[in-house]
Design an enzyme around this catalytic site. Structure first.
Site, short mmCIF file in Angstrom:
data_model
loop_
_atom_site.label_atom_id
_atom_site.label_comp_id
_atom_site.label_asym_id
_atom_site.label_seq_id
_atom_site.Cartn_x
_atom_site.Cartn_y
_atom_site.Cartn_z
N CYS A 141 8.27 -5.10 2.46
CA CYS A 141 9.02 -5.92 3.41
C CYS A 141 9.26 -5.08 4.66
CB CYS A 141 10.33 -6.37 2.79
SG CYS A 141 11.39 -7.24 3.98
N ASP A 180 6.99 -6.13 -2.05
CA ASP A 180 6.68 -7.54 -2.20
C ASP A 180 5.41 -7.65 -3.04
OD1 ASP A 180 8.75 -8.69 -0.65
OD2 ASP A 180 7.66 -8.28 1.20
N VAL A 199 -19.17 -8.55 0.83
CA VAL A 199 -18.29 -7.39 0.86
C VAL A 199 -18.46 -6.63 -0.46
CG1 VAL A 199 -16.23 -8.61 -0.02
CG2 VAL A 199 -15.95 -6.55 1.38
N HIS A 241 4.72 -11.61 4.75
CA HIS A 241 3.71 -12.25 3.90
C HIS A 241 2.61 -12.91 4.72
CE1 HIS A 241 6.68 -11.42 0.96
NE2 HIS A 241 7.22 -12.60 0.83
#
Length: 148
Positions: free
Chosen positions: A46, A53, A68, A87
């Site tokens: 955070c 988080d 990838v 987020h």
């Protein structure tokens, strides 16, 4: 396009910006198919409190000329462990970086963040409309229900 990580000893990058993503030629060029990466233990910090988080990420993409390399993706995603961002910034930033570098035909990312302060946050982003003829399964992450 020599991969930096594949077959090499690699340490966790200090930050997402320092992470190097490797791409290899699409072995099925000309065929539209979906690739899914499920990341059930994604972590970041955070930016306000510094508390960890946690999220379950689901990344779906339809390859273009490259795919990838998964080890480099794991290292890139792991570099968020000590990265402070909201987020929305983490989820959308991951999608935008993959699209900018890999140039897939299409990409979507779902960030299913676990509750902090009693509120789960889900963040969704995609690069545009999905290509015709590609099967797009549900991301398979149930809405957060807690004990209810």
């Amino acid at each position: 396009m020599t991969p930096k990580h594949l077959g090499q000893a690699s340490s966790l990058p200090a930050s997402p910006e320092a992470a190097v993503l490797d791409y290899v030629p699409n072995p099925r060029g000309g065929t539209a198919y979906l690739v899914r990466f499920a990341v059930p233990e994604f972590t970041s910090l955070c930016p306000v409190t510094g508390q960890p988080d946690f999220a379950h990420l689901v990344i779906d993409y339809v390859p273009g000329e490259t795919i990838v390399e998964s080890k480099s993706l794991k290292l890139f995603l792991g570099s968020f462990r000590n990265h402070a961002a909201f987020h929305e910034d983490c989820t959308v930033g991951i999608g935008e970086r993959l699209v900018a570098e890999m140039k897939p035909q299409w990409l979507r990312i779902g960030g299913y963040w676990y509750p902090r302060g009693g509120i789960p946050i889900d963040v969704f982003w995609q690069s545009g409309p999905a290509p015709d003829g590609v099967w797009l399964p549900d991301q398979g992450v149930a809405p957060y229900r807690g004990r209810g």
